[in-house]
Write a protein that holds these residues in place. Sequence first.
Motif, short mmCIF file in Angstrom:
data_model
loop_
_atom_site.label_atom_id
_atom_site.label_comp_id
_atom_site.label_asym_id
_atom_site.label_seq_id
_atom_site.Cartn_x
_atom_site.Cartn_y
_atom_site.Cartn_z
N ARG A 56 0.99 -1.21 -0.02
CA ARG A 56 -0.17 -0.20 0.08
C ARG A 56 0.84 1.33 -0.01
O ARG A 56 1.83 1.47 0.22
N GLN A 57 0.32 2.42 -0.57
CA GLN A 57 1.08 3.61 -0.32
C GLN A 57 0.97 4.10 1.10
O GLN A 57 0.05 3.83 2.03
N ARG A 58 2.30 4.72 1.46
CA ARG A 58 2.53 5.22 2.95
C ARG A 58 2.84 6.67 2.96
O ARG A 58 3.67 7.07 1.95
N LYS A 59 2.29 7.30 3.71
CA LYS A 59 2.31 8.65 3.68
C LYS A 59 3.73 8.90 4.71
O LYS A 59 4.02 8.47 5.62
N LEU A 60 4.59 9.93 4.13
CA LEU A 60 5.73 10.54 4.69
C LEU A 60 5.39 11.70 5.39
O LEU A 60 4.78 12.59 4.97
N LEU A 61 6.15 11.92 6.55
CA LEU A 61 5.83 13.00 7.45
C LEU A 61 7.02 14.05 7.10
O LEU A 61 8.12 13.73 7.61
N LEU A 62 6.75 15.06 6.32
CA LEU A 62 7.88 16.13 6.12
C LEU A 62 7.20 17.59 6.24
O LEU A 62 5.89 17.34 6.24
N HIS A 63 7.93 18.44 6.44
CA HIS A 63 7.40 19.71 6.47
C HIS A 63 6.97 20.35 5.15
O HIS A 63 7.36 19.91 4.25
N ARG A 64 6.19 21.38 5.30
CA ARG A 64 5.49 21.57 4.09
C ARG A 64 6.46 22.38 3.05
O ARG A 64 6.32 22.21 1.97
N LYS A 65 7.20 23.21 3.70
CA LYS A 65 8.38 23.77 3.08
C LYS A 65 9.33 22.69 2.26
O LYS A 65 9.82 23.10 1.14
N GLU A 66 9.56 21.43 3.12
CA GLU A 66 10.40 20.65 2.49
C GLU A 66 9.64 19.90 1.31
O GLU A 66 10.33 19.70 0.15
N ILE A 67 8.18 19.57 1.29
CA ILE A 67 7.67 19.05 0.23
C ILE A 67 7.48 19.95 -1.01
O ILE A 67 7.69 19.52 -2.02
#
Length: 152
Positions: free
Chosen positions: A77-88
Amino acid sequence: MGEKLICNNKKAYHEYFIEEKLEAGMVLQGTEVKSLRAGTVNLTDAFMLIRDGEALLNNLHIAPYDFGNRQNHQPDRQRKLLLHRKEITRLYGKVREQGYSIIPLRLYFKDGLVKVEIGLAKGKKLYDKREDLKKRDTQREISQTLKARNRG
């Protein structure tokens, strides 16, 4: 507590030039963490997508937990990564404009949490791969001759 390596993506260093590395957390289900502790994961063909302002990790295969019940997770399955908005947004801009890819390099536990190290990468051409193999072979030969000299 430190870091405990779960899985390493050796193929990534052969296929890509790694320009930059980032650490990200991952949203997981309970049985996925137990499978990761058992080491049943394949990181080789995984890649990261950015969709609707979210970073998603695709093709990361975490095998179903052997002692899980019907609540067991789906392996691909797809897994969500936890990054800051600016990094994304910065990563998204690089991927859109400059032809970079975002690939996972290694998966590890850090202070009890699962982390993934992602790399901003540019694909290698065939001649670059051959050049790397030649460099590695010459380094190996040099180190072998030095060992032989030190013994004799």
